[in-house]
Design a protein around this motif. Sequence first.
Motif, mmCIF file in Angstrom:
data_model
loop_
_atom_site.group_PDB
_atom_site.id
_atom_site.type_symbol
_atom_site.label_atom_id
_atom_site.label_comp_id
_atom_site.label_asym_id
_atom_site.label_seq_id
_atom_site.Cartn_x
_atom_site.Cartn_y
_atom_site.Cartn_z
ATOM 1 N N GLU A 105 0.824 -1.221 0.000
ATOM 2 C CA GLU A 105 0.000 0.000 0.000
ATOM 3 C C GLU A 105 0.850 1.259 0.000
ATOM 4 O OE1 GLU A 105 -3.205 0.184 2.818
ATOM 5 O OE2 GLU A 105 -3.599 -1.961 2.582
ATOM 6 N N GLU A 106 1.941 1.251 0.752
ATOM 7 C CA GLU A 106 2.808 2.431 0.809
ATOM 8 C C GLU A 106 3.382 2.751 -0.569
ATOM 9 O OE1 GLU A 106 4.883 5.752 1.734
ATOM 10 O OE2 GLU A 106 3.252 4.803 2.851
ATOM 11 N N ARG A 109 0.683 4.368 -2.604
ATOM 12 C CA ARG A 109 0.522 5.754 -2.143
ATOM 13 C C ARG A 109 1.630 6.656 -2.713
ATOM 14 N NH1 ARG A 109 -1.523 3.396 2.629
ATOM 15 N NH2 ARG A 109 0.500 3.312 3.644
ATOM 16 N N ARG A 110 2.860 6.145 -2.742
ATOM 17 C CA ARG A 110 3.972 6.927 -3.309
ATOM 18 C C ARG A 110 3.738 7.221 -4.789
ATOM 19 N NH1 ARG A 110 9.396 4.037 -2.518
ATOM 20 N NH2 ARG A 110 10.133 5.839 -3.708
#
Length: 125
Positions: A105-106, A109-110
């Motif tokens: 997920e990170e 998001r990036r």
Amino acid sequence: HTSAAEGYPNLITVTVVTERGEFAVGGSRIHERDSRIVRVDQFRLEAIPEGHMLVWSNQDMPGIMGKIATILGENDINIGAMHLARTKPRGIALCMVNVDSDIPEEAVRRIAALPYIIYAKMVHL
């Protein structure tokens, strides 16, 4: 469902209408066993609908693909196939990428936070 629309046999288009707008996806059988996503809203492409997919839209600008590929590489994510479409040069672009594994997920998001990105979503089929 139609027998021959937009040049594809057996085209099926699904349109979803919400308070945020209208969204349409079209699919077709290309060969006896091969299905493809052939339309997403105004974009025409032939994406393989399977496994893990990263889907994003962006302003069509140089360098975006490299930045996204770098983030995927930093997370040990291998690209299996890539399908691109755009409205016009330097217009709005759409990319659907098949990857070998789930994207954290990170990392998504990036990608979504990069300049010129309109949206980025992970899809599991």
